[in-house]
Design a protein around this motif. Sequence first.
Motif, PDB file in Angstrom:
ATOM      1  N   MET A 195      11.926  14.273  -3.913  1.00  0.00           N
ATOM      2  CA  MET A 195      10.305  14.145  -3.962  1.00  0.00           C
ATOM      3  C   MET A 195       9.596  14.894  -5.029  1.00  0.00           C
ATOM      4  N   LEU A 196       9.313  14.172  -5.925  1.00  0.00           N
ATOM      5  CA  LEU A 196       9.110  14.660  -7.516  1.00  0.00           C
ATOM      6  C   LEU A 196       6.561  14.108  -7.235  1.00  0.00           C
ATOM      7  N   SER A 197       6.671  15.334  -7.497  1.00  0.00           N
ATOM      8  CA  SER A 197       4.880  14.848  -7.181  1.00  0.00           C
ATOM      9  C   SER A 197       4.209  15.865  -9.310  1.00  0.00           C
ATOM     10  N   ILE A 198       4.022  14.407  -9.451  1.00  0.00           N
ATOM     11  CA  ILE A 198       3.092  14.751 -10.493  1.00  0.00           C
ATOM     12  C   ILE A 198       1.765  14.209 -11.016  1.00  0.00           C
ATOM     13  N   PRO A 199       1.433  16.097 -11.570  1.00  0.00           N
ATOM     14  CA  PRO A 199       0.482  15.978 -11.549  1.00  0.00           C
ATOM     15  C   PRO A 199      -1.240  15.348 -11.731  1.00  0.00           C
ATOM     16  N   ARG A 200      -1.872  15.138 -12.135  1.00  0.00           N
ATOM     17  CA  ARG A 200      -3.243  14.319 -12.166  1.00  0.00           C
ATOM     18  C   ARG A 200      -3.328  14.045 -13.434  1.00  0.00           C
ATOM     19  N   ASP A 201      -3.230  14.946 -14.589  1.00  0.00           N
ATOM     20  CA  ASP A 201      -3.244  15.087 -15.249  1.00  0.00           C
ATOM     21  C   ASP A 201      -2.815  15.615 -16.534  1.00  0.00           C
ATOM     22  N   THR A 202      -1.729  14.775 -16.110  1.00  0.00           N
ATOM     23  CA  THR A 202      -0.534  14.429 -16.143  1.00  0.00           C
ATOM     24  C   THR A 202      -0.613  14.033 -18.016  1.00  0.00           C
ATOM     25  N   ARG A 203      -0.440  13.884 -19.421  1.00  0.00           N
ATOM     26  CA  ARG A 203      -0.991  13.364 -20.887  1.00  0.00           C
ATOM     27  C   ARG A 203       0.342  12.672 -21.030  1.00  0.00           C
ATOM     28  N   VAL A 204       0.039  11.501 -20.648  1.00  0.00           N
ATOM     29  CA  VAL A 204       1.606  10.381 -20.367  1.00  0.00           C
ATOM     30  C   VAL A 204       1.069   8.997 -21.935  1.00  0.00           C
ATOM     31  N   PHE A 225       7.820   7.122 -18.293  1.00  0.00           N
ATOM     32  CA  PHE A 225       7.884   8.604 -18.824  1.00  0.00           C
ATOM     33  C   PHE A 225       8.780   9.077 -17.744  1.00  0.00           C
ATOM     34  N   LEU A 226       9.127   8.833 -17.066  1.00  0.00           N
ATOM     35  CA  LEU A 226      10.588   9.060 -16.231  1.00  0.00           C
ATOM     36  C   LEU A 226      11.931   8.329 -17.052  1.00  0.00           C
ATOM     37  N   ASP A 227      11.619   7.269 -17.174  1.00  0.00           N
ATOM     38  CA  ASP A 227      12.897   6.486 -17.353  1.00  0.00           C
ATOM     39  C   ASP A 227      13.815   6.595 -16.300  1.00  0.00           C
ATOM     40  N   ILE A 228      13.720   6.023 -14.694  1.00  0.00           N
ATOM     41  CA  ILE A 228      13.603   5.368 -14.104  1.00  0.00           C
ATOM     42  C   ILE A 228      13.167   4.155 -13.367  1.00  0.00           C
ATOM     43  N   PRO A 229      13.764   3.246 -12.373  1.00  0.00           N
ATOM     44  CA  PRO A 229      13.186   2.168 -11.921  1.00  0.00           C
ATOM     45  C   PRO A 229      12.729   2.295 -10.666  1.00  0.00           C
ATOM     46  N   ILE A 230      11.559   1.860 -11.018  1.00  0.00           N
ATOM     47  CA  ILE A 230      10.645   2.198  -9.377  1.00  0.00           C
ATOM     48  C   ILE A 230      10.451   0.777  -9.093  1.00  0.00           C
ATOM     49  N   ASP A 231      11.629   1.305  -8.092  1.00  0.00           N
ATOM     50  CA  ASP A 231      11.393  -0.747  -6.905  1.00  0.00           C
ATOM     51  C   ASP A 231      10.540  -0.637  -5.920  1.00  0.00           C
ATOM     52  N   TYR A 232       9.978   0.317  -5.637  1.00  0.00           N
ATOM     53  CA  TYR A 232       8.533  -0.270  -4.718  1.00  0.00           C
ATOM     54  C   TYR A 232       7.289   0.636  -4.337  1.00  0.00           C
ATOM     55  N   TYR A 233       5.839   0.156  -4.203  1.00  0.00           N
ATOM     56  CA  TYR A 233       5.467   1.233  -4.067  1.00  0.00           C
ATOM     57  C   TYR A 233       4.673   0.888  -2.959  1.00  0.00           C
ATOM     58  N   ILE A 234       3.866   2.413  -2.668  1.00  0.00           N
ATOM     59  CA  ILE A 234       3.244   2.294  -1.637  1.00  0.00           C
ATOM     60  C   ILE A 234       1.616   3.010  -1.639  1.00  0.00           C
ATOM     61  N   ILE A 270       6.952  19.041 -11.890  1.00  0.00           N
ATOM     62  CA  ILE A 270       6.934  18.952 -13.435  1.00  0.00           C
ATOM     63  C   ILE A 270       6.164  20.643 -14.244  1.00  0.00           C
ATOM     64  N   GLU A 271       7.426  21.072 -14.931  1.00  0.00           N
ATOM     65  CA  GLU A 271       6.594  22.348 -16.010  1.00  0.00           C
ATOM     66  C   GLU A 271       5.628  21.761 -16.888  1.00  0.00           C
ATOM     67  N   GLY A 272       4.881  22.437 -16.811  1.00  0.00           N
ATOM     68  CA  GLY A 272       3.873  22.351 -18.384  1.00  0.00           C
ATOM     69  C   GLY A 272       3.047  23.536 -18.558  1.00  0.00           C
ATOM     70  N   GLN A 273       1.690  23.217 -19.721  1.00  0.00           N
ATOM     71  CA  GLN A 273       1.147  23.802 -20.150  1.00  0.00           C
ATOM     72  C   GLN A 273      -0.188  23.287 -19.761  1.00  0.00           C
ATOM     73  N   GLY A 274      -1.831  23.801 -19.487  1.00  0.00           N
ATOM     74  CA  GLY A 274      -2.584  23.013 -19.534  1.00  0.00           C
ATOM     75  C   GLY A 274      -2.774  23.130 -20.931  1.00  0.00           C
ATOM     76  N   ARG A 293      10.112  17.544 -19.722  1.00  0.00           N
ATOM     77  CA  ARG A 293      10.716  15.482 -19.305  1.00  0.00           C
ATOM     78  C   ARG A 293      11.968  15.266 -18.974  1.00  0.00           C
ATOM     79  N   GLU A 294      12.820  15.607 -19.757  1.00  0.00           N
ATOM     80  CA  GLU A 294      14.494  14.778 -19.926  1.00  0.00           C
ATOM     81  C   GLU A 294      14.637  15.642 -18.623  1.00  0.00           C
ATOM     82  N   ARG A 295      14.442  17.005 -18.566  1.00  0.00           N
ATOM     83  CA  ARG A 295      15.753  17.371 -17.828  1.00  0.00           C
ATOM     84  C   ARG A 295      15.203  16.990 -15.920  1.00  0.00           C
ATOM     85  N   ILE A 296      13.522  16.085 -16.050  1.00  0.00           N
ATOM     86  CA  ILE A 296      13.031  15.852 -14.617  1.00  0.00           C
ATOM     87  C   ILE A 296      13.861  14.342 -15.107  1.00  0.00           C
TER      88      ILE A 296
END
Length: 308
Positions: free
Chosen positions: A103-112, A142-151, A275-279, A295-298
């Motif tokens: 379960m990966l939480s992505i900060p909503r302010d992440t710049r992508v 951003f994650l370079d993986i297929p997203i199969d479903y959404y909820i 995901i680790e990063g900085q503001g 990003r590549e690590r996650i």
Amino acid sequence: MSRHKPKKKSKALKIVLIVMLLLVIAVVGFGFSIYHNINKTAKNMHNPLDRTPEVTREANLSLNKKEPFSVLMLGVDERPGDRGRSDSIIVMTINPKKESIDMLSIPRDTRVEIVGKGVDDKINHAYAFGGVEMSMNTVEKFLDIPIDYYIKMNMEGFKEIVDAVGGVDVNNDIDFSVGKKQFSKGQISLNGDEALAYARMRYDDPRGDFGRQMRQRQVIQGVINKGANISAIWKYDDVLEALGKNVETNLSFSEMKDIQKNYKEARHKIDPYQIEGQGSKIDGIWYYLVSQEERERIQGVLKEHLNI
């Protein structure tokens, strides 16, 4: 990186979500009437997408072959006349052979890069610009993986789902208050209103959004634990009512049944990530910046769990 009712006639959270799916499938098989009602609710929630994915699989996903899959969970604050923004963004990968969920939480302010908009912006703006489709495409790239479903879940409606399963239990690691409600450190039980307030608090947490993400994951896991318990079966009508009003997904009823059959053991082991990063401010706007290395690590963690 951290591994870290309403009444009968009367409403992850940041995500949902696979959690909501588990609540539905938990009651499959308990008689024709229940089955019929679940099928009806599943159809009400079902909203398929016709999109061109940013990341594709070599072959079509087969749930019958117990292949790992991914789900994007969006917790959305919807307002009249406004689509709103995705307040919660969680990606879950489910691997039945490893019997685990990442379960990966992505900060909503992440710049992508906002795919389809052609700009770099906060990731939660993807939903405001282009709804679920743009959110899926943006997270996929951003994650370079297929997203199969959404909820997708109405965040305010999450209160109904928590109440429908009889509340949730969480282990709170800091003392804080929201309005007149005090959340004491240690094991606490929460009703729907309390769970939503608990999951949303961030300003009194020195960890900021990371603390909020952790509490959101706790509430989601609490709903999973309660929803999978046999006692929830006796409240199935309340659970289904709450789901039908507040959840939307591209998962069909047939796919839900396949997941119940082939993936249900994975719920016992949920591994949280962040995901680790900085503001930093760019042109006066605050963003959460993630390095290419992080990003590549996650991406590697998720790809390994998806066997890709």
